[in-house]
Design a protein around this motif. Structure first.
Motif, PDB file in Angstrom:
ATOM      1  N   ILE A 109      56.441  27.880  11.982  1.00  0.00           N
ATOM      2  CA  ILE A 109      56.757  27.278  13.271  1.00  0.00           C
ATOM      3  C   ILE A 109      58.060  27.877  13.760  1.00  0.00           C
ATOM      4  N   GLN A 110      58.068  28.280  15.017  1.00  0.00           N
ATOM      5  CA  GLN A 110      59.279  28.808  15.621  1.00  0.00           C
ATOM      6  C   GLN A 110      59.659  27.932  16.805  1.00  0.00           C
ATOM      7  N   VAL A 111      60.908  27.540  16.861  1.00  0.00           N
ATOM      8  CA  VAL A 111      61.436  26.831  18.019  1.00  0.00           C
ATOM      9  C   VAL A 111      62.420  27.780  18.677  1.00  0.00           C
ATOM     10  N   TYR A 112      62.129  28.164  19.910  1.00  0.00           N
ATOM     11  CA  TYR A 112      62.989  29.087  20.638  1.00  0.00           C
ATOM     12  C   TYR A 112      63.141  28.570  22.059  1.00  0.00           C
ATOM     13  N   ASN A 113      64.372  28.406  22.493  1.00  0.00           N
ATOM     14  CA  ASN A 113      64.636  27.827  23.811  1.00  0.00           C
ATOM     15  C   ASN A 113      63.890  26.515  24.011  1.00  0.00           C
ATOM     16  N   GLU A 114      63.903  25.706  22.994  1.00  0.00           N
ATOM     17  CA  GLU A 114      63.256  24.388  22.998  1.00  0.00           C
ATOM     18  C   GLU A 114      61.752  24.450  23.203  1.00  0.00           C
ATOM     19  N   GLN A 115      61.147  25.611  22.948  1.00  0.00           N
ATOM     20  CA  GLN A 115      59.697  25.794  23.021  1.00  0.00           C
ATOM     21  C   GLN A 115      59.177  25.992  21.589  1.00  0.00           C
ATOM     22  N   LEU A 116      58.139  25.266  21.248  1.00  0.00           N
ATOM     23  CA  LEU A 116      57.548  25.342  19.914  1.00  0.00           C
ATOM     24  C   LEU A 116      56.419  26.369  19.895  1.00  0.00           C
ATOM     25  N   THR A 117      56.464  27.275  18.930  1.00  0.00           N
ATOM     26  CA  THR A 117      55.406  28.265  18.715  1.00  0.00           C
ATOM     27  C   THR A 117      54.949  28.139  17.272  1.00  0.00           C
ATOM     28  N   ASP A 118      53.640  28.070  17.078  1.00  0.00           N
ATOM     29  CA  ASP A 118      53.139  28.038  15.694  1.00  0.00           C
ATOM     30  C   ASP A 118      52.037  29.049  15.523  1.00  0.00           C
TER      31      ASP A 118
END
Length: 118
Positions: A109-118
């Motif tokens: 899981i990646q959180v970047y600029n308050e956006q979650l990517t999995d």
């Protein structure tokens, strides 16, 4: 009940001279050992943009490129590659010894600029 705020302890900061092997052996290998002993494990990379989180987790871009030739040199591979290789080796060893089976589940899981990517 498992709900609520849980404390997370700060582990360590590695300086720019730390090798991928050093970071893995001093930090992430403990999470792999815990997982192999039946516990949930998590490795968290946190820091500002450009601080080396992606490099630490995956290594240089050429080490994870789908077009990269297979290499026995793992010296620059990151924590994810090293962890997966250790888990797969343990599973293979267990199967060879007839010591049961090992089911591996992983989440990224990646959180970047308050956006979650999995």
């Amino acid at each position: 009940s498992g709900l609520g705020v849980r404390p997370f302890c700060f582990s360590q900061v590695f300086d720019a001279e730390a090798s991928q092997e050093q970071v893995y052996s001093e930090y992430a290998s403990q999470a792999v050992a815990a997982a192999l002993n039946g516990f949930n494990a998590c490795v968290l990379a946190y820091g500002q943009t450009g601080s080396g989180k992606t490099h630490t987790l995956f290594g240089p871009p050429e080490s994870i490129s789908p077009n990269a030739p297979p290499s026995a040199d793992l010296s620059e591979h990151g924590l994810v590659t090293r962890s997966i290789l250790e888990l797969l080796a343990a599973r293979s060893d267990m199967a060879e010894r007839g010591a049961g089976s090992l089911q591996i589940k992983a989440h990224y899981i990646q959180v970047y600029n308050e956006q979650l990517t999995d």
